[in-house]
Write a protein that holds these residues in place. Structure first.
Motif, PDB file in Angstrom:
ATOM      1  N   HIS A   1       0.834  -1.202   0.000  1.00 48.11           N
ATOM      2  CA  HIS A   1       0.000   0.000   0.000  1.00 48.11           C
ATOM      3  C   HIS A   1       0.872   1.256   0.000  1.00 48.11           C
ATOM      4  CE1 HIS A   1      -3.125   2.805   0.605  1.00 48.11           C
ATOM      5  NE2 HIS A   1      -3.082   2.874   1.903  1.00 48.11           N
ATOM      6  N   ALA A   2       1.915   1.255   0.822  1.00 40.59           N
ATOM      7  CA  ALA A   2       2.819   2.405   0.876  1.00 40.59           C
ATOM      8  C   ALA A   2       3.505   2.624  -0.474  1.00 40.59           C
ATOM      9  CB  ALA A   2       3.855   2.209   1.977  1.00 40.59           C
ATOM     10  N   ALA A   3       3.928   1.537  -1.117  1.00 39.39           N
ATOM     11  CA  ALA A   3       4.600   1.653  -2.417  1.00 39.39           C
ATOM     12  C   ALA A   3       3.648   2.183  -3.486  1.00 39.39           C
ATOM     13  CB  ALA A   3       5.168   0.303  -2.840  1.00 39.39           C
ATOM     14  N   ILE A   4       2.404   1.748  -3.444  1.00 41.11           N
ATOM     15  CA  ILE A   4       1.417   2.143  -4.446  1.00 41.11           C
ATOM     16  C   ILE A   4       0.988   3.599  -4.259  1.00 41.11           C
ATOM     17  CG2 ILE A   4      -0.973   1.758  -5.205  1.00 41.11           C
ATOM     18  CD1 ILE A   4      -0.448  -1.251  -4.554  1.00 41.11           C
ATOM     19  N   THR A   5       0.834   4.020  -3.022  1.00 43.63           N
ATOM     20  CA  THR A   5       0.273   5.347  -2.753  1.00 43.63           C
ATOM     21  C   THR A   5       1.336   6.408  -2.485  1.00 43.63           C
ATOM     22  OG1 THR A   5       0.010   4.826  -0.399  1.00 43.63           O
ATOM     23  CG2 THR A   5      -1.859   4.362  -1.858  1.00 43.63           C
ATOM     24  N   GLU A   6       2.609   6.059  -2.571  1.00 45.84           N
ATOM     25  CA  GLU A   6       3.681   7.012  -2.297  1.00 45.84           C
ATOM     26  C   GLU A   6       3.585   8.221  -3.221  1.00 45.84           C
ATOM     27  OE1 GLU A   6       8.522   6.933  -1.736  1.00 45.84           O
ATOM     28  OE2 GLU A   6       7.467   5.164  -2.446  1.00 45.84           O
ATOM     29  N   ALA A   7       3.782   9.386  -2.657  1.00 47.77           N
ATOM     30  CA  ALA A   7       3.712  10.626  -3.431  1.00 47.77           C
ATOM     31  C   ALA A   7       4.695  10.571  -4.594  1.00 47.77           C
ATOM     32  CB  ALA A   7       4.024  11.820  -2.542  1.00 47.77           C
ATOM     33  N   GLY A   8       4.261  11.005  -5.743  1.00 52.01           N
ATOM     34  CA  GLY A   8       5.112  10.978  -6.934  1.00 52.01           C
ATOM     35  C   GLY A   8       4.944   9.708  -7.734  1.00 52.01           C
ATOM     36  N   GLY A   9       4.546   8.639  -7.077  1.00 50.10           N
ATOM     37  CA  GLY A   9       4.300   7.366  -7.749  1.00 50.10           C
ATOM     38  C   GLY A   9       5.521   6.787  -8.439  1.00 50.10           C
TER      39      GLY A   9
END
Length: 69
Positions: free
Chosen positions: A31-39
């Motif tokens: 979830h953190a990897a998917i929603t991280e700012a900048g993508g």
């Protein structure tokens, strides 16, 4: 479990044993990897270090073949 990568790719490394008790950790990392700012263009799940994988979930039994006709 650890996460690394660069501007284009995020890699979630999973090692050791993975069972239902650690599923939440994996879910949070993804979830953190998917929603991280900048993508990121790619999200990779690296299972090379995994030595054991087991997920069991109780399911309600469906109709048997005899019940379906």
């Amino acid at each position: 479990m650890w996460v690394n990568g660069d501007e284009q790719r995020r890699v979630v490394h999973v090692g050791g044993e993975m069972d239902i008790d650690r599923a939440g950790m994996l879910g949070a990392a993804l979830h953190a990897a998917i929603t991280e700012a900048g993508g990121h263009d790619e999200i990779v799940v690296d299972l090379a270090g995994l030595s054991f994988l087991r997920f069991l979930r109780a399911q309600r039994p469906g109709p048997s073949a005899a019940d379906r006709g």
